[in-house]
Design an enzyme around this catalytic site. Structure first.
Site, PDB file in Angstrom:
ATOM      1  N   GLY A  22       0.824  -1.217   0.000  1.00 57.20           N
ATOM      2  CA  GLY A  22       0.000   0.000   0.000  1.00 57.20           C
ATOM      3  C   GLY A  22       0.849   1.253   0.000  1.00 57.20           C
ATOM      4  O   GLY A  22       0.463   2.284   0.564  1.00 57.20           O
ATOM      5  N   ASN A  24       1.552   3.351  -2.288  1.00 58.34           N
ATOM      6  CA  ASN A  24       1.229   4.456  -3.203  1.00 58.34           C
ATOM      7  C   ASN A  24       0.328   5.506  -2.559  1.00 58.34           C
ATOM      8  O   ASN A  24       0.023   6.518  -3.187  1.00 58.34           O
ATOM      9  CB  ASN A  24       0.541   3.917  -4.470  1.00 58.34           C
ATOM     10  CG  ASN A  24      -0.768   3.212  -4.171  1.00 58.34           C
ATOM     11  OD1 ASN A  24      -0.793   2.216  -3.461  1.00 58.34           O
ATOM     12  ND2 ASN A  24      -1.856   3.742  -4.676  1.00 58.34           N
ATOM     13  N   GLY A  26      -1.444   7.416   1.291  1.00 57.70           N
ATOM     14  CA  GLY A  26      -1.613   7.572   2.734  1.00 57.70           C
ATOM     15  C   GLY A  26      -0.395   7.210   3.563  1.00 57.70           C
ATOM     16  O   GLY A  26       0.725   7.654   3.329  1.00 57.70           O
ATOM     17  N   GLY A  28       1.171   4.343   3.964  1.00 58.90           N
ATOM     18  CA  GLY A  28       2.197   3.555   3.282  1.00 58.90           C
ATOM     19  C   GLY A  28       3.153   4.448   2.508  1.00 58.90           C
ATOM     20  O   GLY A  28       4.377   4.253   2.539  1.00 58.90           O
ATOM     21  N   TYR A 180     -14.624  -5.026   9.125  1.00 59.17           N
ATOM     22  CA  TYR A 180     -13.349  -4.297   9.243  1.00 59.17           C
ATOM     23  C   TYR A 180     -12.710  -4.569  10.607  1.00 59.17           C
ATOM     24  O   TYR A 180     -11.526  -4.881  10.703  1.00 59.17           O
ATOM     25  CB  TYR A 180     -13.580  -2.800   9.048  1.00 59.17           C
ATOM     26  CG  TYR A 180     -12.293  -1.972   9.123  1.00 59.17           C
ATOM     27  CD1 TYR A 180     -11.310  -2.095   8.151  1.00 59.17           C
ATOM     28  CD2 TYR A 180     -12.072  -1.080  10.171  1.00 59.17           C
ATOM     29  CE1 TYR A 180     -10.129  -1.341   8.217  1.00 59.17           C
ATOM     30  CE2 TYR A 180     -10.900  -0.324  10.249  1.00 59.17           C
ATOM     31  CZ  TYR A 180      -9.937  -0.458   9.262  1.00 59.17           C
ATOM     32  OH  TYR A 180      -8.772   0.285   9.329  1.00 59.17           O
TER      33      TYR A 180
HETATM   34  N1  LIG Z   1      -6.238   6.400   8.048  1.00 61.27           N
HETATM   35  C1  LIG Z   1      -6.646   6.009   9.241  1.00 61.27           C
HETATM   36  O1  LIG Z   1      -7.165   6.791  10.038  1.00 61.27           O
HETATM   37  C2  LIG Z   1      -6.468   4.599   9.662  1.00 61.27           C
HETATM   38  C3  LIG Z   1      -6.940   4.218  10.919  1.00 61.27           C
HETATM   39  C4  LIG Z   1      -6.726   2.926  11.355  1.00 61.27           C
HETATM   40  C5  LIG Z   1      -6.039   2.022  10.550  1.00 61.27           C
HETATM   41  N2  LIG Z   1      -5.614   2.401   9.323  1.00 61.27           N
HETATM   42  C6  LIG Z   1      -4.885   1.405   8.516  1.00 61.27           C
HETATM   43  O2  LIG Z   1      -3.764   1.999   7.889  1.00 61.27           O
HETATM   44  C7  LIG Z   1      -3.438   1.280   6.709  1.00 61.27           C
HETATM   45  C8  LIG Z   1      -3.172   2.245   5.578  1.00 61.27           C
HETATM   46  O3  LIG Z   1      -4.372   2.930   5.269  1.00 61.27           O
HETATM   47  P1  LIG Z   1      -4.407   4.450   4.818  1.00 61.27           P
HETATM   48  O4  LIG Z   1      -5.159   5.189   5.836  1.00 61.27           O
HETATM   49  O5  LIG Z   1      -3.077   4.910   4.401  1.00 61.27           O
HETATM   50  O6  LIG Z   1      -5.392   4.323   3.544  1.00 61.27           O
HETATM   51  P2  LIG Z   1      -5.179   4.583   2.001  1.00 61.27           P
HETATM   52  O7  LIG Z   1      -4.618   5.933   1.748  1.00 61.27           O
HETATM   53  O8  LIG Z   1      -6.491   4.236   1.364  1.00 61.27           O
HETATM   54  O9  LIG Z   1      -4.100   3.482   1.610  1.00 61.27           O
HETATM   55  C9  LIG Z   1      -4.444   2.129   1.559  1.00 61.27           C
HETATM   56  C10 LIG Z   1      -3.472   1.436   0.635  1.00 61.27           C
HETATM   57  O10 LIG Z   1      -3.821   0.043   0.569  1.00 61.27           O
HETATM   58  C11 LIG Z   1      -3.867  -0.314  -0.800  1.00 61.27           C
HETATM   59  N3  LIG Z   1      -4.736  -1.445  -1.071  1.00 61.27           N
HETATM   60  C12 LIG Z   1      -6.090  -1.516  -0.940  1.00 61.27           C
HETATM   61  N4  LIG Z   1      -6.517  -2.704  -1.382  1.00 61.27           N
HETATM   62  C13 LIG Z   1      -5.427  -3.407  -1.778  1.00 61.27           C
HETATM   63  C14 LIG Z   1      -5.219  -4.683  -2.343  1.00 61.27           C
HETATM   64  N5  LIG Z   1      -6.234  -5.512  -2.614  1.00 61.27           N
HETATM   65  N6  LIG Z   1      -3.973  -5.073  -2.652  1.00 61.27           N
HETATM   66  C15 LIG Z   1      -2.925  -4.260  -2.415  1.00 61.27           C
HETATM   67  N7  LIG Z   1      -3.040  -3.029  -1.918  1.00 61.27           N
HETATM   68  C16 LIG Z   1      -4.283  -2.600  -1.590  1.00 61.27           C
HETATM   69  C17 LIG Z   1      -4.384   0.940  -1.481  1.00 61.27           C
HETATM   70  O11 LIG Z   1      -4.188   0.854  -2.883  1.00 61.27           O
HETATM   71  P3  LIG Z   1      -5.111   1.714  -3.900  1.00 61.27           P
HETATM   72  O12 LIG Z   1      -4.526   3.077  -3.943  1.00 61.27           O
HETATM   73  O13 LIG Z   1      -4.994   0.952  -5.167  1.00 61.27           O
HETATM   74  O14 LIG Z   1      -6.514   1.694  -3.334  1.00 61.27           O
HETATM   75  C18 LIG Z   1      -3.524   1.973  -0.787  1.00 61.27           C
HETATM   76  O15 LIG Z   1      -2.238   1.985  -1.335  1.00 61.27           O
HETATM   77  C19 LIG Z   1      -4.598   0.327   6.470  1.00 61.27           C
HETATM   78  O16 LIG Z   1      -4.227  -0.971   6.887  1.00 61.27           O
HETATM   79  C20 LIG Z   1      -5.700   0.857   7.361  1.00 61.27           C
HETATM   80  O17 LIG Z   1      -6.602  -0.148   7.782  1.00 61.27           O
HETATM   81  C21 LIG Z   1      -5.802   3.661   8.856  1.00 61.27           C
END
Ligand SMILES: NC(=O)c1ccc[n+]([C@@H]2O[C@H](COP(=O)([O-])OP(=O)(O)OC[C@H]3O[C@@H](n4cnc5c(N)ncnc54)[C@H](OP(=O)(O)O)[C@@H]3O)[C@@H](O)[C@H]2O)c1
Length: 314
Positions: A22, A24, A26, A28, A180
């Site tokens: 991930g 690309n 947020g 990651g 989730y």
């Molecule tokens: N943001 C928050 O407040 C928050 C809170 C609690 C936990 N988290 C956790 O933090 C982690 C990162 O999330 P984020 O907030 O940075 O969200 P994000 O910006 O949506 O990033 C999520 C990443 O996961 C990738 N992804 C989704 N489905 C996938 C798949 N099938 N195969 C490979 N990659 C996939 C997305 O790719 P695409 O760009 O192609 O969709 C994107 O790169 C997640 O595990 C999330 O559950 C986040």
């Protein structure tokens, strides 16, 4: 006076190689950028080549000498997980990785979606896919102090319950509170159980976990139901942080010298929503050894991925 841990505390990563799923978007992306700044060589998988190339270009714009390998990985497709792992193993043979950061995830898909492999999409993207990827790449991780597998969970894990008769929402599907939350609890259980098994076989590799609190990323924008979106939009200005800050607990779990085996790190502010990284309590439901063992066995059965000697740990 308490000193807050920031990216300035990241030790040199020169000579170290990391896989960040991930990467690309947020958290990651910010994790990758921070590690690139410290000299790490990065394998950057995204769901499409264009997304991976774009992420690499955005990092190179800020870190021109970064060593980056854009890659393709769809965690929701078992063939893609195997193909990605095989390419990594072929390109970087032997024990060649220092870090695996299982960060990618989706949240609260409004209706139950089943992937081509027959898995519920949140469960496989957030948990089963990373489980399989870890099993496939574990032999590539150096057996030295400093090697780590980091799993990104969520505060939502506190709401989760592992229901073995409803692991994939086949009986009841509730987007956030059940699917989730369960997948993120499974991540945390996996992180703990992986550490237990690594220790049992005498491996120096650490398994740690992190959660970002409430960080503004693409996660909320994409998939939330209307009510949740309104609630989040109202809370955002007061309780959220940006993705750069949200990446700190993950970075701490990955590289901080003080991070410990089985450690879980999140923000130090009210309700762990924002702030600087600190050790946070592992929810009680993630500490049930019998659930952890059963989930591990079930995950090996579903993914058909084994963990070598770790699979045989009682
Ligand atoms: N943001 C928050 O407040 C928050 C809170 C609690 C936990 N988290 C956790 O933090 C982690 C990162 O999330 P984020 O907030 O940075 O969200 P994000 O910006 O949506 O990033 C999520 C990443 O996961 C990738 N992804 C989704 N489905 C996938 C798949 N099938 N195969 C490979 N990659 C996939 C997305 O790719 P695409 O760009 O192609 O969709 C994107 O790169 C997640 O595990 C999330 O559950 C986040």
């Amino acid at each position: 006076m308490k000193l807050s841990w920031t990216t300035a505390n990241i030790p040199s990563q020169v000579g170290r190689r990391a896989v960040i799923t991930g990467s690309n978007s947020g958290i990651g992306f910010e994790t990758a950028l921070a590690l690139a700044r410290k000299g790490a060589e990065l394998i950057l998988p995204a769901r499409t080549r264009a997304k991976a190339d774009d992420a690499a270009a955005r990092i190179l714009a800020q870190v021109p000498n970064a060593q980056l390998h854009p890659e393709i990985l769809d965690l929701a497709a078992q063939a893609s997980v195997h193909a990605f792992a095989n390419r990594v193993i072929e390109r970087f043979p032997g024990q060649s990785l220092d870090l695996l950061i299982n960060n990618a995830g989706v949240t609260s898909l409004p209706t139950r979606e089943v992937t081509g492999d027959g898995f519920e999409r949140q469960f496989v993207t957030n948990y089963l896919g990373p489980f399989a990827l870890t099993g496939l790449l574990l032999p590539s991780i150096k057996q030295v102090a400093g090697s780590r597998v980091v799993t990104v969970s969520s505060s939502a894990s506190k709401l989760g319950k592992i229901e073995f008769d409803n692991l994939q929402g086949e009986r009841v599907y509730k987007p956030m509170i059940q699917a989730y939350a369960q997948s993120k609890l499974a991540d945390l259980i996996f992180s703990q159980e992986l550490q237990r098994r690594l220790k049992a076989v005498g491996s120096p590799i650490l398994s740690t976990a992190a959660h970002p609190g409430y960080a503004v990323t693409n996660l909320q924008a994409d998939h939330m139901g209307r009510c949740l979106k309104i609630l989040m939009a109202t809370m955002k200005p007061f309780l959220s942080q940006d993705a750069t800050q949200g990446a700190l607990p993950t970075l701490y779990a990955a590289v901080a010298e003080n991070a410990v085996a089985g450690g879980y790190y999140g923000p130090d502010g009210i309700s762990e929503l924002k702030g600087y990284p600190t050790a946070v309590p592992v929810p009680k439901r993630a500490l049930d050894g019998s659930v952890a063992k059963r989930l591990w066995v079930e995950s090996e059965r579903l993914t058909r991925v084994k963990f070598g000697a770790l699979s045989d740990v009682a």
